[in-house]
Design a protein around this motif. Structure first.
Motif, short mmCIF file in Angstrom:
data_model
loop_
_atom_site.label_atom_id
_atom_site.label_comp_id
_atom_site.label_asym_id
_atom_site.label_seq_id
_atom_site.Cartn_x
_atom_site.Cartn_y
_atom_site.Cartn_z
N PRO A 14 48.93 38.11 60.08
CA PRO A 14 48.95 39.04 61.20
C PRO A 14 48.46 38.37 62.48
O PRO A 14 47.47 37.63 62.47
CB PRO A 14 48.00 40.16 60.76
CG PRO A 14 48.07 40.10 59.27
CD PRO A 14 48.21 38.65 58.92
N GLY A 15 49.16 38.65 63.58
CA GLY A 15 48.84 38.01 64.85
C GLY A 15 49.58 36.71 65.08
O GLY A 15 49.55 36.18 66.20
N GLY A 16 50.25 36.20 64.07
CA GLY A 16 50.98 34.96 64.18
C GLY A 16 52.35 35.14 64.82
O GLY A 16 52.74 36.24 65.21
N SER A 17 53.09 34.03 64.89
CA SER A 17 54.39 34.03 65.55
C SER A 17 55.44 33.33 64.69
O SER A 17 55.12 32.44 63.89
CB SER A 17 54.32 33.30 66.90
OG SER A 17 53.45 33.95 67.80
N LEU A 18 56.68 33.75 64.86
CA LEU A 18 57.83 33.10 64.27
C LEU A 18 58.98 33.15 65.27
O LEU A 18 59.05 34.08 66.07
CB LEU A 18 58.28 33.79 62.98
CG LEU A 18 57.49 33.59 61.70
CD1 LEU A 18 58.05 34.50 60.61
CD2 LEU A 18 57.53 32.14 61.26
N LYS A 86 52.78 41.95 63.05
CA LYS A 86 52.01 42.95 62.31
C LYS A 86 52.58 43.10 60.91
O LYS A 86 53.76 42.82 60.68
CB LYS A 86 52.08 44.30 63.03
CG LYS A 86 51.61 44.27 64.48
CD LYS A 86 51.84 45.62 65.14
CE LYS A 86 51.39 45.60 66.59
NZ LYS A 86 51.61 46.91 67.25
N PRO A 87 51.78 43.56 59.95
CA PRO A 87 52.31 43.77 58.60
C PRO A 87 53.54 44.66 58.57
O PRO A 87 54.43 44.43 57.73
CB PRO A 87 51.14 44.41 57.86
CG PRO A 87 49.94 43.87 58.55
CD PRO A 87 50.32 43.78 60.00
N VAL A 121 54.63 39.34 56.77
CA VAL A 121 53.41 39.26 57.58
C VAL A 121 52.26 39.78 56.72
O VAL A 121 52.18 40.98 56.44
CB VAL A 121 53.52 40.05 58.88
CG1 VAL A 121 52.28 39.84 59.74
CG2 VAL A 121 54.78 39.65 59.64
N SER A 122 51.38 38.89 56.30
CA SER A 122 50.31 39.26 55.40
C SER A 122 49.19 38.23 55.49
O SER A 122 49.42 37.05 55.74
CB SER A 122 50.82 39.32 53.96
OG SER A 122 49.77 39.59 53.05
#
Length: 123
Positions: A14-18, A86-87, A121-122
């Motif tokens: 969570p909070g990451g990017s792709l 977000k999840p 997302v986890s």
């Protein structure tokens, strides 16, 4: 042969990017409307974003400010940059193309689809 191939999915915190990519072959995507859609288990497929042949864009309310759609005509590829994940963003993401539409105002059935790429997302 019209083909769309998605890539870039994976597992992120969570909070990451792709950044997802949709590579087109058999047609020039600059002249098409390109949409990003997603479907989570047990939920209806929803339109996430769209970029038209006239470069207008659309974003689902829940991703506004976090996701950005763009195209690179030289690479015949459309991208979806996803930030602050977000999840609830967990889903299979699909790209789709339509040669006839000229705007992203309406969600309608697009004729060409890729096979999808999974985003999880986890923590």
């Amino acid at each position: 042969q019209v083909q769309l191939v998605e890539s870039g999915g994976g597992l992120v915190q969570p909070g990451g990017s792709l950044r997802l990519s949709c590579a087109a072959s058999g047609f020039t995507l600059a002249y098409y409307n390109i949409g990003w859609f997603r479907q989570a288990p047990g939920k209806e497929r929803e339109r996430v974003s769209c970029i038209s042949s006239k470069e207008s864009t659309y974003y689902l309310d829940s991703v506004k400010g976090r996701f950005t759609i763009s195209r690179d005509n030289a690479e015949n590829t459309v991208y979806l940059q996803m930030n602050s994940l977000k999840p609830e963003d967990t889903a299979v993401y699909y790209c789709a193309a339509d040669p006839y539409g000229s705007s992203c105002l309406f969600d309608y059935d697009m004729p060409y689809w890729g096979k999808g790429t999974l985003v999880t997302v986890s923590s």
